[in-house]
Design a protein around this motif. Structure first.
Motif, PDB file in Angstrom:
ATOM      1  N   GLN A  67       0.826  -1.201   0.000  1.00  0.00           N
ATOM      2  CA  GLN A  67       0.000   0.000   0.000  1.00  0.00           C
ATOM      3  C   GLN A  67       0.865   1.259   0.000  1.00  0.00           C
ATOM      4  O   GLN A  67       0.536   2.256  -0.648  1.00  0.00           O
ATOM      5  N   ARG A  70       2.030   1.952  -3.432  1.00  0.00           N
ATOM      6  CA  ARG A  70       0.940   2.479  -4.257  1.00  0.00           C
ATOM      7  C   ARG A  70       0.704   3.962  -3.996  1.00  0.00           C
ATOM      8  O   ARG A  70       0.625   4.769  -4.935  1.00  0.00           O
ATOM      9  N   VAL A  71       0.606   4.349  -2.710  1.00  0.00           N
ATOM     10  CA  VAL A  71       0.310   5.749  -2.398  1.00  0.00           C
ATOM     11  C   VAL A  71       1.517   6.644  -2.686  1.00  0.00           C
ATOM     12  O   VAL A  71       1.358   7.847  -2.908  1.00  0.00           O
ATOM     13  N   SER A  72       2.737   6.052  -2.680  1.00  0.00           N
ATOM     14  CA  SER A  72       3.922   6.837  -3.031  1.00  0.00           C
ATOM     15  C   SER A  72       3.854   7.264  -4.490  1.00  0.00           C
ATOM     16  O   SER A  72       4.238   8.388  -4.847  1.00  0.00           O
ATOM     17  N   GLN A  73       3.361   6.362  -5.349  1.00  0.00           N
ATOM     18  CA  GLN A  73       3.210   6.705  -6.766  1.00  0.00           C
ATOM     19  C   GLN A  73       2.132   7.768  -6.957  1.00  0.00           C
ATOM     20  O   GLN A  73       2.213   8.598  -7.855  1.00  0.00           O
ATOM     21  N   GLU A  74       1.120   7.739  -6.071  1.00  0.00           N
ATOM     22  CA  GLU A  74       0.047   8.731  -6.172  1.00  0.00           C
ATOM     23  C   GLU A  74       0.419  10.043  -5.483  1.00  0.00           C
ATOM     24  O   GLU A  74      -0.336  11.009  -5.525  1.00  0.00           O
ATOM     25  N   LYS A  75       1.587  10.052  -4.791  1.00  0.00           N
ATOM     26  CA  LYS A  75       2.081  11.241  -4.092  1.00  0.00           C
ATOM     27  C   LYS A  75       1.084  11.767  -3.055  1.00  0.00           C
ATOM     28  O   LYS A  75       0.870  12.976  -2.916  1.00  0.00           O
ATOM     29  N   ASN A  76       0.466  10.809  -2.342  1.00  0.00           N
ATOM     30  CA  ASN A  76      -0.461  11.168  -1.265  1.00  0.00           C
ATOM     31  C   ASN A  76       0.343  11.324   0.015  1.00  0.00           C
ATOM     32  O   ASN A  76       0.585  10.361   0.746  1.00  0.00           O
TER      33      ASN A  76
END
Length: 743
Positions: A67, A70-76
Motif C-alpha cells: 500500500q 501504491r500511495v507513493s506513486q500517487e504522491k499522497n
C-alpha cells in the motif's frame, strides 16, 4: 459485500461504536485499506498459535508495504506519512508478541459483527437501552463541564495567591523600613502617615487572605460534591458497562474520558495543596491577631488530602478483565496452569508516576470461597505501571504470564465436588500497590470481577454460564458467595444476553421469532418477557423435559456447531435454527412442494436438520425431516454440499433431490451456491486422478423413504460415487437415466 463495506453503511450511532475500538493498537487506516485481505485471514486461530501469528504479522507488514508503494506513486503525502508510522508501530509493538495483534484484530472483527447484528435487529433490548440512556450521556457532559470549570477556578486562585504574596512583600518592605529608623525619626508626622498606610495595607492583607481561603474552600467543596455524586456514578456506570461487555454486550467506552476527569481533578487538588503551602509560608513571615490562615488552613489541607486519597483509590481500575488468550470470548473463566492476561490502569495520569508504581497480583486474598479449593498465581506477578505500553499513553500495566495453580490440600478435600459446584465457585484476583507523591503515601487495592477456576476444558461451558448469570444479575463486584443463593433473572434481559452470545461468538444475533422459541423452551409455555423471572437451576442445572441435558448445554452445543461447521450459512441468515417442529409445519404447509428450512435439533446435542414439505397424490401435505447431522458427519462433508447433493430414494421412484426452495421461496442454489465446495459442472474427470492407484470418490447423502413411513429411515447414509463415474454418466446419459443409475 465485505464486512467492512457493510460497516461503512451503518447509521452514525453504530459508526460511533465502531470508532471506539480502533486506535493505535490497530489503526482504522489499515482496516480500511486492507479490508478484503484482513477478513480472509484466520486471526482467531492465530491468536492461539504463535508461529501462525508471526506469519500473519509478517504478511500484514508486506501488505502495508504494498500500500505504501501504491500511495507513493500517487504522491499522497498524508497517507504516506500515516502508513510509515503504522509500519513502524506494527514492527516495534508486536514483533516480540505477534499473538497480541492477532487477538486485537480478531476482537475488532468480532465486535464489528456484533454491531452489524445489533443494527439489523428491529429493537434494542432492555439492557442495551439502559446503557445508552440519554440521562447518562447528559451526566457525562455535565461532569466534563464541571471538571473544566473547577480547573479554571483553581488556576484563577493561583493568581489571587500571587497577588497576596506581592502585597505582603510590599507590606514587609515598608514595615522593615520603619523599624530600621531611629527612635526620634519614628515620631515624625511623615512616619505617622506611613503607619496609617501600613494599617490600611494590613487590613487589605487580612481581607485578601480571607478571600483566598474562601475561594480555596469553594474549589474544595465543588470537587467534593463532584466526586461524591456525578463522578462516582460515572465510574460505577463504566464498571457496569464493562460487566455487560464481558458477557457479549456492546463494547464499553468512556474510560479515556474518565481518565481525563480524574487527572484534571488530581491536578486541581495538588494545585490547591500548593496554594495552602504558600499560605503557610506567608504565615511564617507575617501573622497578627485574627489571622484566618492558622484557623482555616489545617482543616482545608486535611480535606484536600482526604479527597486525594479517595480520588486515587477510585482511580485504580481493572481495564481489561482476566482472560485466557485461547478463549478471548470467555473472559473470567480461567484454567489451571494456563496463562491468562489482565490489564490495570490508574486513571490519574501524571508523568511523575511513570515506572514508579509497582503492582502486585494475588488470588483469593483475605477472602473465603465456598469450597476448600485454594490457588496461587505462578509467573510474573509484580510489574511497574508505565505510559509506554499503551497506545493512548495511559498509566497502565498488563500481566500476560500469570497462571493459576491449585494448591494441594488435605486428602479427600480435592475432587469431591460435583461439576456444578466447581463451576459455581467464585474467586477473586486482587491487585495492590502504593503511590508516594508530594509527601503523600497512598495504598491502593482493587480486584477483578469474580472468576471461575476450571481444571478441565469440559467444564468451560458451565463455567461460562456462571459468569453470564453473575454479571447479568448483579453489579456487586465482589459477591463471591453469589451462588449460595443465586437470584432469578428477568427473562427479557436473559434473552438479550443469549442473543449477544450469538452476535459476539458467531457473528449474527437472534431475531424475535428465534428468541420466542428459546423463551418457550426455557419456560415450557408462552409468557410475557417483561414479567417472567427465570431461576438459575432452570437455566443451567435442571434437565430439559424428557432430555438428558440442560438448556444451557443444548445451546452451547449449537454455538459450537455454528462456529465450526455452518458459520457462513448462519451469518447469511439462511439458518432459521430455533423453530419447533409444530411451528415449522405451520410455516411450510402452504408452501410450494420442495420448500425446506433448517433448524437445530431439540433432541440431539449440536445437531442440525432440514425439513421439507411434499404433496401426496391425493393432495395431502406431508413433511419429511432428515435425521440431524452432527459435527462428526459435518466434518466429513460440508453442510452446503449436503443440501446440494442430497437424494431421496422412494419405492418405485427415481432418486431425486427434494430440496428446491429455502423458506420462504429462495431458490436453493441462489441461497447456498457460493458456499458449495465446487460447482456441479466442476466434478472431477477421470484424468484428474486422486491418490495414485485409486479413483477419487465423492460422498452423496441419500435417504430411503418407504410407503409406510413419512420419515427417512436412514437419512444420512453417505453413498460413495467417484467424480469420474459421475462425469461419464453426465456425458452419455440423460438426467433420468443418471438418477436410475444412482439408485
Amino acid at each position: 459485500m465485505s464486512q467492512w463495506s457493510q460497516v461503512q453503511q451503518l447509521e452514525i450511532k453504530f459508526l460511533e461504536q465502531v470508532d471506539q475500538f480502533y486506535d493505535d493498537n490497530f489503526p482504522m487506516e489499515i482496516r480500511h485499506l486492507l479490508a478484503q485481505w484482513i477478513e480472509s485471514q484466520d486471526w482467531e486461530a492465530a491468536a492461539n498459535n504463535e508461529a501462525m501469528a508471526m506469519i500473519l504479522l509478517q504478511n500484514l507488514i508486506i501488505q502495508v508495504d504494498e500500500q505504501l508503494d501504491r500511495v507513493s506513486q500517487e504522491k499522497n503525502l498524508l497517507l504516506i506519512h500515516n502508513l510509515k508510522r503504522i509500519r513502524k508501530l506494527l514492527q516495534g509493538k508486536y514483533h516480540g508478541n505477534p499473538m497480541h495483534i492477532a487477538v486485537i484484530i480478531s476482537n475488532c472483527l468480532r465486535e464489528e459483527r456484533r454491531i452489524l447484528a445489533a443494527a439489523s435487529m428491529p429493537v434494542q433490548g432492555p439492557l442495551e437501552k439502559s446503557l445508552q440512556n440519554s440521562v447518562v450521556s447528559e451526566r457525562q457532559r455535565n461532569v466534563e463541564h464541571k471538571v473544566s470549570a473547577i480547573k479554571n477556578s483553581a488556576q484563577m486562585t493561583d493568581q489571587d495567591v500571587k497577588y497576596l504574596e506581592d502585597l505582603q512583600e510590599e507590606f514587609d518592605f515598608r514595615y522593615k523600613t520603619i523599624q530600621s529608623l531611629e527612635q526620634n525619626d519614628k515620631n515624625s508626622a511623615l512616619i505617622k502617615q506611613e503607619m496609617l498606610v501600613l494599617q490600611a495595607m494590613l487590613n487589605t492583607l487580612d481581607y485578601k487572605r480571607k478571600e483566598v481561603l474562601s475561594k480555596i474552600g469553594r474549589v474544595i467543596h465543588e470537587i467534593d460534591m463532584l466526586m461524591s455524586n456525578m463522578l462516582t456514578e460515572e465510574l460505577l456506570d463504566w464498571k457496569r458497562r464493562q460487566q455487560i461487555a464481558c458477557i457479549g454486550g456492546p463494547l464499553h467506552g468512556g474510560l479515556d474520558q474518565l481518565q481525563n476527569c480524574f487527572t484534571l481533578l488530581a491536578e486541581s487538588l495538588f494545585q490547591v495543596r500548593r496554594q495552602l503551602e504558600k499560605l503557610d509560608e506567608l504565615l511564617t513571615r507575617l501573622t497578627y491577631d485574627g489571622d484566618p490562615i492558622p484557623v482555616q488552613r489545617p482543616q482545608l489541607l486535611e480535606k484536600v488530602n482526604f479527597l486525594l486519597y479517595n480520588l486515587f483509590r477510585n482511580s485504580f481500575v481493572v481495564e481489561r478483565q482476566p482472560c485466557m488468550p485461547t478463549h478471548p470470548q470467555r473472559p473470567m473463566v480461567l484454567k489451571t496452569l494456563i496463562q491468562f492476561t489482565v490489564k490495570l490502569r490508574l486513571l490519574i495520569k501524571l508523568p511523575e508516576l511513570n515506572y514508579q508504581i509497582r503492582v502486585k497480583a494475588t488470588i483469593d486474598k483475605n477472602v473465603s470461597t465456598v469450597s476448600n479449593r485454594r490457588f496461587v498465581l505462578c509467573g510474573t506477578h509484580v510489574k511497574a505501571m508505565n505510559m509506554d505500553e499503551s497506545a493512548n499513553g495511559s498509566l497502565s500495566v498488563e500481566f500476560r504470564h500469570l497462571q493459576p495453580k491449585e494448591m494441594k490440600t488435605s486428602a479427600g478435600s480435592k475432587g469431591n465436588e460435583g461439576p456444578h459446584m466447581v463451576t459455581e465457585e467464585l474467586h477473586s484476583i486482587s491487585f495492590e500497590t502504593q503511590v508516594c507523591l508530594y509527601g503523600l503515601t497512598i495504598n491502593l487495592e482493587t480486584s477483578s470481577l469474580p472468576v471461575v477456576m476450571i481444571s478441565n476444558v469440559s467444564q468451560l461451558p458451565n463455567a461460562w454460564a456462571s459468569i453470564i448469570w453473575y454479571n447479568l444479575s448483579t453489579n456487586d463486584p465482589q459477591n463471591l458467595s453469589f451462588f449460595n443463593n443465586p437470584p432469578a433473572a428477568t427473562l427479557s434481559q436473559l434473552l438479550e444476553v443469549l442473543s449477544w452470545q450469538f452476535s459476539s461468538y458467531v457473528g449474527r444475533g437472534l431475531n424475535s421469532e428465534q428468541l420466542n422459541m428459546l423463551a418457550e423452551k426455557l419456560t415450557g409455555q408462552q409468557v410475557s418477557y417483561n414479567d417472567y423471572q427465570l431461576s438459575w437451576a432452570k437455566f443451567c442445572k435442571e434437565h430439559l423435559p424428557g432430555k438428558s441435558f440442560t438448556f444451557w448445554v443444548w445451546l452451547e452445543a449449537i454455538l459450537d456447531l455454528i462456529k465450526k461447521h455452518i458459520l457462513p450459512l448462519w451469518i447469511d441468515g439462511y439458518v432459521m435454527g430455533f423453530v419447533s417442529k409444530e411451528k415449522e409445519r405451520i410455516l411450510l404447509k402452504d408452501k410450494t412442494p420442495g420448500t425446506f428450512l433448517l433448524r437445530f435439533s431439540e433432541s440431539n446435542l449440536g445437531g442440525i436438520t432440514f425439513t421439507w414439505v411434499d404433496q401426496l397424490e391425493n393432495g395431502d401435505v406431508t413433511f419429511h425431516s432428515v435425521e440431524p447431522y452432527n459435527k462428526g458427519r459435518l466434518s466429513a462433508l460440508p453442510f452446503a454440499d449436503i443440501l446440494r447433493d442430497y437424494k431421496v430414494i422412494m419405492a418405485d421412484y427415481v432418486p431425486e433431490n427434494p430440496l428446491k426452495y429455502l423458506y420462504p421461496d429462495i431458490p436453493k442454489d441462489k441461497a447456498f451456491g457460493k458456499h458449495y465446495s465446487c460447482q456441479p459442472d466442476e466434478v472431477s474427470k477421470p484424468s484428474d486422478g486422486g491418490v495414485k492407484g485409486y479413483v477419487p470418490s465423492v460422498f452423496i447423502p441419500v435417504s430411503k423413504i418407504f410407503n409406510d413411513s413419512i420419515e427417512p429411515h436412514s437419512p444420512s447414509d453417505l453413498l460413495p460415487m467417484s467424480p469420474s463415474v459421475y462425469a461419464v454418466l453426465r456425458e452419455h446419459l440423460s438426467p433420468t437415466a443418471i438418477e436410475t443409475a444412482v439408485s
